[in-house]
Design an enzyme around this catalytic site. Structure first.
Site, mmCIF file in Angstrom:
data_model
loop_
_atom_site.group_PDB
_atom_site.id
_atom_site.type_symbol
_atom_site.label_atom_id
_atom_site.label_comp_id
_atom_site.label_asym_id
_atom_site.label_seq_id
_atom_site.Cartn_x
_atom_site.Cartn_y
_atom_site.Cartn_z
ATOM 1 N N GLU A 66 0.815 -1.221 0.000
ATOM 2 C CA GLU A 66 0.000 0.000 0.000
ATOM 3 C C GLU A 66 0.843 1.263 0.000
ATOM 4 O OE1 GLU A 66 -0.571 -2.682 1.779
ATOM 5 O OE2 GLU A 66 -2.482 -3.334 0.922
ATOM 6 N N HIS A 135 -11.601 -5.563 8.008
ATOM 7 C CA HIS A 135 -12.331 -5.275 6.773
ATOM 8 C C HIS A 135 -13.524 -4.354 7.016
ATOM 9 C CE1 HIS A 135 -9.949 -8.673 5.402
ATOM 10 N NE2 HIS A 135 -10.342 -8.472 4.160
HETATM 11 C C1 TPP Z 1 -2.133 -4.936 4.139
HETATM 12 C C2 TPP Z 1 -3.150 -5.713 3.384
HETATM 13 N N1 TPP Z 1 -3.442 -5.349 2.123
HETATM 14 C C3 TPP Z 1 -4.388 -6.014 1.425
HETATM 15 C C4 TPP Z 1 -5.046 -7.078 1.977
HETATM 16 C C5 TPP Z 1 -6.128 -7.799 1.179
HETATM 17 N N2 TPP Z 1 -5.652 -9.150 0.817
HETATM 18 C C6 TPP Z 1 -5.961 -10.221 1.575
HETATM 19 S S1 TPP Z 1 -5.178 -11.607 1.048
HETATM 20 C C7 TPP Z 1 -4.433 -10.774 -0.226
HETATM 21 C C8 TPP Z 1 -3.486 -11.523 -1.122
HETATM 22 C C9 TPP Z 1 -2.401 -12.197 -0.355
HETATM 23 O O1 TPP Z 1 -1.572 -12.917 -1.206
HETATM 24 P P1 TPP Z 1 -0.403 -13.806 -0.656
HETATM 25 O O2 TPP Z 1 0.462 -13.016 0.253
HETATM 26 O O3 TPP Z 1 0.248 -14.445 -1.812
HETATM 27 O O4 TPP Z 1 -1.107 -14.902 0.275
HETATM 28 P P2 TPP Z 1 -2.226 -15.957 -0.160
HETATM 29 O O5 TPP Z 1 -3.555 -15.316 0.059
HETATM 30 O O6 TPP Z 1 -1.971 -16.336 -1.556
HETATM 31 O O7 TPP Z 1 -2.052 -17.097 0.801
HETATM 32 C C10 TPP Z 1 -4.812 -9.443 -0.230
HETATM 33 C C11 TPP Z 1 -4.358 -8.450 -1.203
HETATM 34 C C12 TPP Z 1 -4.703 -7.423 3.293
HETATM 35 N N3 TPP Z 1 -5.302 -8.449 3.926
HETATM 36 N N4 TPP Z 1 -3.762 -6.740 3.964
#
Ligand code: TPP
Ligand code: TPP
Ligand code: MG
Ligand code: MG
Lengths: 331, 374, 331, 374
Positions: A66, A135
């Site tokens: 972000e 959220h």
């Molecule tokens: C700081 C933050 N930004 C955005 C989100 C929204 N979000 C939740 S999971 C995700 C993707 C995460 O990807 P990854 O780190 O590859 O983990 P995965 O879900 O694939 O296990 C996002 C963008 C969040 N939870 N926290």
């Protein structure tokens, strides 16, 4: 506000998309960036199909960072683009807080206008959709306390498109918070052409003479509902949707209060340090002599937003708002 | 040879796609019962996951992040941990948490929207779920550092995703870990996607493992769908975490490692996600060739540790366990509204007392139904 | 508050150091961490000599990364240590904002007390020392709006040591902001032994009957000065130093206001969304019927804190405070 | 051979400590006048710095961050830039900014506490000073990305310190740059200290340059006290930024690089700092052996471009220039209080108008002296 006869019936989130579409078509410097805004069209579909229309250079899936999103958007804006950055949920804006308050908000002042940051940072905010932790935040007060930022929250599809257009065209950075609880709650006729709804102007959603109720975003609907229901009890409440939280439309606030002498402020955010305090204080500074009852705050509690099993107890709803209005009228 | 001292692109693999031990690969020493127990955990995780998704579909649970495809990384790594080691999860590591002692019922409760789900039995040595991406990584570094400062045995295993490597907190957490040489293992679940963003758009680095070099310690890639390979690298990384560094002022020879466990998320990002919008079914099918469960089952059958009957019995036992767990979670008392107020601070400030009293008044006068109606 | 006869005459920043020293001696789980807190003894010397006393394991120079500092401190605190993290200036806290509001503040709630974050995050705050950009912030309102955090600002050496001890011993995370303008402005006798001044309790700095003036930190001195000078004009102002901004000592605020019926709030932070709004609103909620004049806000302006050539125009000083008090009394 | 494609530990050096060209080193092609102009800039920077420190001591300026010892990195890199390239400074790059066209008077004004100092003449292509560490790095990535998106020529050179590499914004900025392959050069002024924290406590990685590998592009170390070596790597990095990548969707072949310019800060961190508390004088002396000014002077004398007379004349001209600049800055009108309000937004909101009116009233009724007395 420009006029058009062609309209379509849109939900609030469709109006976001339509607003982005219109501004991107109008001005090729406008671009959309953020996590999952491309192929995926945004986790709420607010950018759906934009990548097909405008391509990957103007609808940009960013890495998951972000501060990187807001920080690069500042660089882009300073260079002359008009980035509209999406932060997936308001609760994930905080990693970018430094970029927001230390840079987006200050670039113009710091350079006496030599550099500016004409950009929008959009984020869905608020509770009520049984979402996971973080959220459901409603922390508009953090941003409203920072000079140099504007803070806008729409509550209807029509306003959404028009306020978003104003935000994108604004020469200064705007935090644009979208009430996701009502993303798809109802539809409204929205002009197909682009138009603007001016920033800094509140909307009177219901005229009334007994008490002024100030609110915004997702709280507007239960507030209007409360006001309507109270007519049965002979209470005639005025409901004002502030729409812009910074800068506040003091004139409308004060004028309404002069008429009613009583006020309630409704917001989702925790009470302490929330914007109800600012609004109340503004009222008593300007028009104390009209005041016939304490201004009542109907707000979230001073607790971290709970996991969803308890969120309905956290969030103000019509019954609580009615109590607040009654108490104020009967004071 | 150490499995850690190799080029980050040289992936550690033990089982091939069919579950046979690769030539020259060294199977870690794990007792037969533990091996079967690992298998049971893999199966349990898969079944739990399917049931959780279905609960969500039925409106009996909120948004849920499925783990299918990622069982080996989670179970393999947790099995390599000692009891005193700390697990710091993200939000998708239900199987890793459970294998380290966190009750499945708690996990359900959490995703059913109750903070009770984050109250583990004492001594679980597992931190609660972290939803904001990568924010748990500095916590893990701090926990490991505290263990070192207090002279406690043990190390920390911290999970995060491929997307998580892009956040500033990943960088700051790993840099602190390197600078203070703390006993931590940073376990990256590279499941190829961060919601809709593919691994290669997340960062231009060839591997994620190589990012460790920026912090002065090793990064290693492992087949994250091979429980034995995962076990093996995690075990060695934990050993190094505890004893592998130079003795320093504090006297302990600790050393962090980053592991990139290459794997795939078979299902949606969460139950709110529709992956067909952004990825091809053929890609999913390709990765299903690496499904850890049949591979590990083949391995165990070849070792004589499983046969049709045992497999069947395990399947049945798992179904019963998950069914009972779901029942227990659903019968768990709904949280009391007062709980919102009770744990904000150790001592409730006056203003919160007033607000709680006001809420109780509201409940009395309007009834819970009115307050909670949509 | 424990008593002792031995005292030493300390400045406010020396009292910080003395407070840290006392708590580190008392409890070996207490440690100090941050940028330049070791050898260098902190850029304001607030940790001077501690590394010689307690060694590099308990007085830790960290890498330059605020989110890392606060984030690792959370892990340490959850494990049972009592970290006192220094952020070099409040204006550099924002990179750690996410860790503060999403984790330090929420760990206890999220886990129903299974995990907690007993930690202190110290930072010098405020303007008036001709410092570079971002070194003069006064944004306590950001933190006071976050449930789960406590926010403390001392204004005297004696309070500093005692409040810091309370903050360190507190089971919950405390943001401890130090008025660097008065770090060395004056000395006060401070007990050599450790002692606590309770969090959540305001101090009446000057009793008065005509008007209540609420303030904190570096604004306390010009406020008292203003109050003293106004006696000549026959105005008897009560000056209350709030000391803890979250949770507020409502009782003291309300009691004072009941007596005077008039109030002024003085703070450095920008007016809009600043804590004067919260205090004013609390007053009118609780005791509107006692109110004889609008509560007056004497605050910083709604502009980013300027570079130092203009900072004296930004900051409230005695003349402005006197105007505010006079206006309130004469209303 | 490219100076960039080498191991990050293999430092690029051209001049030795005595100012002689090292064996096998390739002197970049720079015209004689430009070489002498570089020398003038080095001397100007040194003299400006000394005068600024002394202004601060006399109370004629606020806190000031000195650059002595770091002139070569700043001047060398800015000389390698084209006019259309953008410079994104931190707070210590007075010489880099000036060499890229930012007037010295503005720099003084800024440190004298007036935002006017941040209003450069148009077309300077230099961003204003960034005080919060590393926060300018994402801005630089964004600027470079915007240049690429708009199809403009040019690239961005972004400065930051060794300490800055620890911040999350460093990581996020460089990762964006790598992922979007933007025309940027990330120029790390490793001056060995972040206030009192030495380089080796900042991070456990052997070099800072190698951190670039985490982002999929090259990192190179250079002798940051050798203006020719700095010029050479920056020139090549800029060239690569503009043309060195694979053509992508946008059509331009851009590619970032990170440069670690190894150097030393001779003076205090800022005028508020006392370095004797945390470092040995002997260390300073050792690094003074590498002082860029005598080294570069020797090189130019050997080339026949300087002699005693020219050196003397340059010294005199510089003194005059700085003296005039200081006078001009001090005679610059004090900022008007109204300026605080005028540039918060393009259009002043009502509330700010009221606040401004109130301030003007205060000034009328009390006089500026009362309002500004300490
Ligand atoms: C700081 C933050 N930004 C955005 C989100 C929204 N979000 C939740 S999971 C995700 C993707 C995460 O990807 P990854 O780190 O590859 O983990 P995965 O879900 O694939 O296990 C996002 C963008 C969040 N939870 N926290
Ligand atoms: C975010 C942030 N944290 C802390 C500071 C205070 N601070 C100013 S300079 C500095 C050290 C910077 O070191 P380095 O990056 O090596 O640059 P140098 O000063 O050596 O040029 C610190 C900690 C700051 N300006 N910004
Ligand atoms: Mg992933
Ligand atoms: Mg440095």
């Amino acid at each position: 506000m420009s006029q058009t006869t062609q309209t379509q019936s849109l939900t609030l989130v469709q109006a976001v998309r339509d607003g982005l579409y219109g501004e991107m078509e109008r001005d090729e410097d406008v671009l959309v960036m953020g996590e999952d805004v491309g192929e995926n069209g945004g986790v709420f579909r607010a950018t759906q199909g934009l990548i097909e229309e405008f391509g990957g250079d103007r609808v940009i899936d960013t890495p998951l960072a972000e501060s990187g999103i807001v920080g690069t958007a500042i660089g882009m804006a300073a260079y002359g683009l008009r980035p509209v950055a999406e932060i997936q949920f308001l609760g994930f804006m905080y990693p970018a807080f430094d970029q927001m308050v230390s840079h987006a908000a200050r670039l113009r002042t710091r350079s006496r206008g030599a550099y500016t940051a004409p950009m929008v940072v959009r984020a869905p905010y608020g509770g009520g959709i049984r979402a996971p932790e973080h959220h459901s935040e409603s922390t508009e007060a953090f941003f409203a306390h920072q000079p140099g930022l504007k803070v806008v929250i729409p509550s209807t599809p029509h306003d959404t498109k028009g306020l978003l257009a104003s935000a994108i065209r604004d020469p200064d950075p705007v935090v644009f918070l979208e009430p996701k609880l009502i993303y798809r709650a109802f539809r409204e006729d929205v002009p197909e052409d682009t138009y603007t709804v001016p920033l800094g102007e509140a909307a009177v959603r219901r005229e009334g003479s007994d008490v002024s109720v100030f609110t915004w975003g997702a709280m507007t609907r239960p507030t209007i509902e409360a006001a309507e229901e109270l007519t049965e009890e002979g209470i005639d409440a005025e409901v004002i949707d502030l729409r812009t939280l910074s800068p506040l439309d003091e004139e409308t606030i004060v004028e309404s209060f002069k008429k009613t002498g009583r006020a309630v402020v409704v917001h989702e955010a925790p009470k302490s340090g929330g914007l109800a305090g600012e609004i109340t204080t503004t009222i008593q500074e300007e028009v104390l002599l009209y005041q016939e009852a304490p201004v009542k705050r109907v707000t979230g509690f001073d607790v971290p937003f709970p996991l969803y099993a308890l969120e309905d107890y956290y969030l103000p709803e019509a019954a609580r708002i009615k109590d607040g209005i009654r108490e104020t009228v009967e004071f | 040879m150490s499995v850690l001292q190799r080029d980050p692109t040289d992936r550690v693999e033990i089982l091939d796609e069919d579950g046979h031990v690769r030539e020259g690969a060294e199977v870690p020493e794990i007792g037969d019962d533990r091996l079967v127990e690992m298998y049971r955990h893999l199966r349990l995780a898969r079944h739990f996951d399917e049931r959780a998704v279905s609960l969500q579909r039925q409106g009996r649970m909120g948004t849920y992040p499925p783990l299918s495809g990622q069982e080996a990384a989670q179970v393999g790594s947790s099995f390599a941990m000692d009891e005193q080691d700390w697990l710091v999860p993200s939000y998708r590591e239900h199987a890793a948490m459970h294998a380290h002692g966190w009750p499945l019922e708690q996990i359900l409760l959490y995703w059913m929207g109750a903070e009770d789900g984050n109250v583990p039995p004492a001594e679980t040595n597992t931190f609660s779920v972290a939803v904001p991406i990568a924010t748990q990584i500095p916590h893990a570094a701090g926990l490991a550092w505290a263990m070192k400062l207090k002279g406690d045995d043990g190390a920390v295993v911290c999970h995060f995703g491929d997307g998580g490597t892009s956040e500033g907190d990943f960088h700051e957490g790993l840099n602190f870990a390197g600078a203070f040489d703390v006993p931590a293992v940073f376990f990256c679940n590279n499941n190829q996607w961060a919601i809709s963003v593919p691994r290669d758009r997340q960062t231009a680095s060839e591997t994620l493992a190589q990012k460790a070099q920026a912090y002065g310690f090793d990064g290693v890639q492992v087949d994250g769908m091979d429980p034995l390979a995962v076990y093996s690298v995690t075990e060695e990384a934990l050993d190094r975490a505890k004893t592998g560094g130079e003795p320093d002022e504090i006297g302990t020879a600790t050393r962090p490692t980053m592991i990139e466990a290459v794997q795939y998320r078979f299902g949606a990002h969460t139950t709110a996600d529709d992956p067909t919008v952004y990825r091809e079914e053929s890609e999913v099918e390709r990765w299903k060739q690496k499904d850890p469960i049949p591979r590990f089952e083949t391995f165990l059958r070849e070792r004589g540790l499983l046969d049709d009957e045992r497999v069947e019995a395990i399947g049945q036992a798992i179904q019963d366990e998950v069914a009972e767990t779901i029942e227990a979670a659903e019968q768990h008392p709904q949280p009391e509204p007062a709980e919102m107020f009770a744990s904000v601070y150790e001592d409730m400030p006056d203003r919160l007392e007033q607000q709680l009293a006001y809420l109780e008044e509201l409940r009395d006068s309007h009834g819970d139904d009115t307050l909670t109606e949509e």
